[in-house]
Motif scaffolding. Structure first.
Motif, PDB file in Angstrom:
ATOM      1  N   ILE A 229     -27.828  -2.294   2.771  1.00 36.19           N
ATOM      2  CA  ILE A 229     -28.254  -1.041   2.155  1.00 36.19           C
ATOM      3  C   ILE A 229     -29.519  -1.263   1.325  1.00 36.19           C
ATOM      4  O   ILE A 229     -30.445  -0.442   1.346  1.00 36.19           O
ATOM      5  N   ALA A 230     -29.573  -2.383   0.604  1.00 37.74           N
ATOM      6  CA  ALA A 230     -30.774  -2.695  -0.181  1.00 37.74           C
ATOM      7  C   ALA A 230     -31.991  -2.832   0.730  1.00 37.74           C
ATOM      8  O   ALA A 230     -33.097  -2.397   0.375  1.00 37.74           O
ATOM      9  N   LYS A 231     -31.801  -3.415   1.905  1.00 37.31           N
ATOM     10  CA  LYS A 231     -32.908  -3.554   2.863  1.00 37.31           C
ATOM     11  C   LYS A 231     -33.394  -2.190   3.329  1.00 37.31           C
ATOM     12  O   LYS A 231     -34.604  -1.965   3.476  1.00 37.31           O
ATOM     13  N   LEU A 232     -32.472  -1.261   3.562  1.00 39.12           N
ATOM     14  CA  LEU A 232     -32.865   0.078   3.978  1.00 39.12           C
ATOM     15  C   LEU A 232     -33.619   0.810   2.875  1.00 39.12           C
ATOM     16  O   LEU A 232     -34.586   1.533   3.139  1.00 39.12           O
ATOM     17  N   ARG A 243     -42.715  -0.320   5.653  1.00 39.73           N
ATOM     18  CA  ARG A 243     -42.225  -0.179   7.033  1.00 39.73           C
ATOM     19  C   ARG A 243     -40.711  -0.018   6.989  1.00 39.73           C
ATOM     20  O   ARG A 243     -39.994  -0.894   6.542  1.00 39.73           O
ATOM     21  N   PHE A 244     -40.249   1.122   7.467  1.00 41.71           N
ATOM     22  CA  PHE A 244     -38.818   1.376   7.470  1.00 41.71           C
ATOM     23  C   PHE A 244     -38.215   0.806   8.753  1.00 41.71           C
ATOM     24  O   PHE A 244     -38.628   1.163   9.860  1.00 41.71           O
ATOM     25  N   ASP A 245     -37.237  -0.062   8.594  1.00 42.29           N
ATOM     26  CA  ASP A 245     -36.635  -0.765   9.724  1.00 42.29           C
ATOM     27  C   ASP A 245     -35.609   0.155  10.412  1.00 42.29           C
ATOM     28  O   ASP A 245     -34.436   0.195  10.051  1.00 42.29           O
ATOM     29  N   ARG A 246     -36.087   0.890  11.413  1.00 40.84           N
ATOM     30  CA  ARG A 246     -35.207   1.838  12.101  1.00 40.84           C
ATOM     31  C   ARG A 246     -34.121   1.121  12.895  1.00 40.84           C
ATOM     32  O   ARG A 246     -33.019   1.649  13.073  1.00 40.84           O
ATOM     33  N   ARG A 247     -34.407  -0.072  13.380  1.00 39.83           N
ATOM     34  CA  ARG A 247     -33.384  -0.818  14.122  1.00 39.83           C
ATOM     35  C   ARG A 247     -32.217  -1.176  13.202  1.00 39.83           C
ATOM     36  O   ARG A 247     -31.050  -1.079  13.592  1.00 39.83           O
ATOM     37  N   GLN A 294     -43.200   2.057  17.398  1.00 38.88           N
ATOM     38  CA  GLN A 294     -43.364   1.174  16.252  1.00 38.88           C
ATOM     39  C   GLN A 294     -42.934   1.867  14.955  1.00 38.88           C
ATOM     40  O   GLN A 294     -43.139   3.068  14.781  1.00 38.88           O
ATOM     41  N   ASP A 295     -42.360   1.078  14.057  1.00 32.97           N
ATOM     42  CA  ASP A 295     -41.852   1.640  12.810  1.00 32.97           C
ATOM     43  C   ASP A 295     -42.955   2.220  11.926  1.00 32.97           C
ATOM     44  O   ASP A 295     -42.676   3.068  11.078  1.00 32.97           O
ATOM     45  N   ARG A 296     -44.189   1.785  12.097  1.00 33.57           N
ATOM     46  CA  ARG A 296     -45.295   2.297  11.283  1.00 33.57           C
ATOM     47  C   ARG A 296     -46.013   3.464  11.955  1.00 33.57           C
ATOM     48  O   ARG A 296     -46.975   4.003  11.399  1.00 33.57           O
ATOM     49  N   ASP A 297     -45.581   3.844  13.129  1.00 28.67           N
ATOM     50  CA  ASP A 297     -46.214   4.928  13.875  1.00 28.67           C
ATOM     51  C   ASP A 297     -45.557   6.257  13.460  1.00 28.67           C
ATOM     52  O   ASP A 297     -44.368   6.480  13.695  1.00 28.67           O
ATOM     53  N   TYR A 298     -46.326   7.144  12.846  1.00 28.41           N
ATOM     54  CA  TYR A 298     -45.756   8.405  12.369  1.00 28.41           C
ATOM     55  C   TYR A 298     -45.210   9.260  13.513  1.00 28.41           C
ATOM     56  O   TYR A 298     -44.217   9.977  13.348  1.00 28.41           O
ATOM     57  N   ALA A 299     -45.856   9.180  14.690  1.00 30.28           N
ATOM     58  CA  ALA A 299     -45.343   9.940  15.833  1.00 30.28           C
ATOM     59  C   ALA A 299     -43.960   9.431  16.236  1.00 30.28           C
ATOM     60  O   ALA A 299     -43.060  10.222  16.560  1.00 30.28           O
ATOM     61  N   ALA A 300     -43.766   8.108  16.187  1.00 26.84           N
ATOM     62  CA  ALA A 300     -42.455   7.534  16.511  1.00 26.84           C
ATOM     63  C   ALA A 300     -41.420   7.940  15.465  1.00 26.84           C
ATOM     64  O   ALA A 300     -40.259   8.224  15.795  1.00 26.84           O
ATOM     65  N   LEU A 301     -41.842   7.994  14.196  1.00 31.20           N
ATOM     66  CA  LEU A 301     -40.918   8.420  13.142  1.00 31.20           C
ATOM     67  C   LEU A 301     -40.502   9.876  13.347  1.00 31.20           C
ATOM     68  O   LEU A 301     -39.343  10.241  13.145  1.00 31.20           O
TER      69      LEU A 301
END
Length: 595
Positions: A229-232, A243-247, A294-301
């Protein structure tokens, strides 16, 4: 193991052991077999009619039978609630009892509140008596004892009056565990209740719907869960989003919630009751399908299957509070019945955008260039509040909320008028929506208590002298003394739902507002961006106004979706900006039809 416990608790412990014994590996069964010894059964003595003792008898006779598993599942569901936070359950039960008493008899609600306040005062006096008796100068001891006797007498008198006029009070004020059968009866056809209990070795998850029940053990201990949870949460800083780790968010969803898709997947409203480290989990940022790009790609987010965009989400103060919120009144046959709508003459009371001296801020709750608010050398100094950053969007946010609900601007107290006195003087028990848009500070940032920042006395118009009741800081203990009758309370400030000071329960601010009388709260889980916060709260209110959403939970979902998909600012797709708010309390309230 020592079994010197009440028969009820011993039965629950035994039932949980049997549940593990019947449902898990032979190795676990072997390790726990010695715990199912005859001694705790002797406590039940095979004569008690409790579910716990029924489960104990049935499971020792036929541990693998469907009847055993169903009994143990239901008993363990109740036992898990005993491992939750008792304070949150009690506060929610007190609110329900007070609300139901007011519905039964408006004057009676005041009596119940007085009794509850006196019970808190009695606890303080008892603590003071112990301290005085142990001190070198016990001169105050007799005075304290006289005061305690007076409080006890008043509590007894009020108790007799309340019991005579409203016999259901004792039942409502008792935060006893919710049974599976009760939960199923209280849930709508399109709702699912998730109860998650963390232990050192595993998380136990139950899901209950009106049609079905399921549960399982997730082998992730509290230490590993806390780290995950701290990592999230680490990149959820609106000033510098990481960078939010979606995986990682998808993996946690897969472990905790995905197995329940057959039961809950098609339900539009997911209700959660959590405790311990799970309270820090921002549920909306869990990812419900494998992330792409990619996690830094706003379109992917933007294209991510965030849990917050798949379901309307709300969080209960405790599992038992579902009963408190939805079954405060019963008819002659004992069935839950809705209370008559309580008339309120005012739609909105809004407080915020306090006058402060720092540089204009873009986020709420942190220090700005000329602020000393986070410096421990200045704790308690008036200047620590005065030099916080002004929040230009907070005033616009409250004005937009007022416009949307059709409330006059006179319902707002902004700038130099946003004072502690203006909050105390407002008829908050006659308002449907109460909104604060300001800085929310955690314990230790400026004061030892969490609180909301209002205009300090020297910056008011006209200037005033700081006093104990008006120092520009509305602390949690002061909020608890207020009297609300609000359907929805909006706390558009930082960390109003999670302050780190109450790791086993709700934040002290959230508890205070619930005790004051808020049935549903919009609270924040981290520092919020000033402009994004304004768009989220006003967007949720607009969704209710336009009838695109029938409930606050759905309205918040639509407001978050609008932010994520906004093409004018790609940054808004980052969860640090769109996901700070959570709905605590009743998620399906319907505000007045004439809004």
């Amino acid at each position: 193991m020592h079994w010197g416990l009440s028969s009820s608790f011993a039965g629950r412990v035994l039932a949980t052991v049997c549940l593990i014994w019947a449902g898990f590996s032979p190795g676990v069964r072997a390790q726990t077999a010695t715990l199912a010894a005859p001694e705790p059964l002797a406590v039940c003595n095979f004569r008690a009619a409790s579910t716990a003792c029924q489960a104990a008898r049935t499971c020792l006779e036929a541990p693998s039978s469907p009847a055993c598993k169903a009994l143990l599942r239901d008993e363990a569901f109740e036992a898990a609630q005993l491992a939750g936070n008792e304070t949150d359950a009690r506060i929610a039960a007190q609110l329900a009892a007070r609300s139901a008493a007011a519905d039964h008899n408006p004057a009676l609600g005041g009596r119940v509140r007085e009794r509850q306040d006196l019970e808190a005062q009695r606890s303080d006096l008892q603590r003071d008596i112990v301290a005085a008796a142990a001190s070198a100068d016990p001169s105050d001891l007799e005075t304290l004892r006289v005061r305690l006797t007076s409080v006890d007498q008043r509590i007894a008198a009020l108790g007799g009056e309340i019991a005579r006029l409203f016999p259901d009070y004792a039942r409502l004020a008792d935060p006893s565990p919710l049974s599976v059968a009760e939960a199923r009866n209280l849930l709508g056809d399109d709702e699912a209740l998730f109860v998650l209990t963390s232990t050192p070795a595993a998380v136990f998850v139950w899901v209950v719907t009106a049609q079905a029940v399921d549960w399982r053990r997730v082998p992730i201990g509290s230490q590993a869960l806390t780290a995950a949870i701290a990592k999230l949460r680490a990149p959820l800083d609106p000033e510098q989003p990481g960078r939010f780790d979606r995986r990682a968010a998808f993996d946690l969803y897969t472990q905790l919630l995905a197995p329940f898709a057959p039961v809950a997947g098609k339900k539009s409203h997911w209700i959660f009751a959590t405790s311990g480290p799970l309270l820090a989990l921002p549920l909306g940022v869990l990812v419900a399908s494998p992330p792409k790009g990619q996690d830094r790609d706003y379109a992917a987010l933007r294209d991510t299957s965030w849990l917050a965009t798949q379901h309307a989400l709300s969080v209960l103060p405790s599992t038992a509070s579902l009963r408190a919120l939805r079954c405060a009144i019963r008819d002659a046959a004992g069935r839950c019945t809705s209370a008559p709508a309580r008339a309120r003459s005012r739609k909105l009371a809004g407080f915020g955008a306090p006058t402060l001296l720092g540089d204009a801020a873009t986020y709420r709750g942190g220090p700005c260039k000329r602020s000393r608010a986070s410096d421990p050398r200045w704790e308690g100094d008036q200047s620590a509040l005065e030099t916080l950053c002004p929040l230009p969007a907070a005033g616009d946010e409250l004005r937009e909320i007022a416009r949307t609900v059709g409330a006059p601007e006179t319902s707002l107290r902004l700038g130099p008028q946003a004072t502690e006195a203006s909050v105390r003087d407002a008829p908050l028990d006659d308002v449907e929506i109460i909104a604060f848009a300001t800085h929310g500070l955690q314990p230790g940032q400026v004061r030892t208590e969490a609180g909301l920042v209002l205009t300090p006395p020297r910056l008011q118009a006209p200037p005033a002298k700081p006093s104990q009741t008006d120092d520009g800081y509305l602390a949690a203990s002061e909020i608890a003394q207020l009297k609300f009758n609000a359907e929805w309370t909006i706390l558009s400030a930082c960390n109003t739902g999670y302050d780190g000071a109450a790791p086993e329960g709700l934040s002290s601010l959230t508890r205070a507002f619930i005790y004051a009388g808020s049935r549903s709260l919009l609270v924040s889980q981290w520092t919020v961006d000033d402009i994004a916060a304004a768009r989220l709260t006003s967007g949720a209110i607009q969704a209710l106004r336009d009838r695109r959403a029938a409930t606050p939970a759905l309205a918040l979902k639509l407001a978050m979706q609008a932010l994520i998909t906004d093409p004018s600012d790609p940054r808004l797709a980052h969860p640090a900006l769109w996901a700070p708010f959570a709905l605590v309390g009743e998620g399906r309230l319907t505000l007045s039809a004439d809004r």
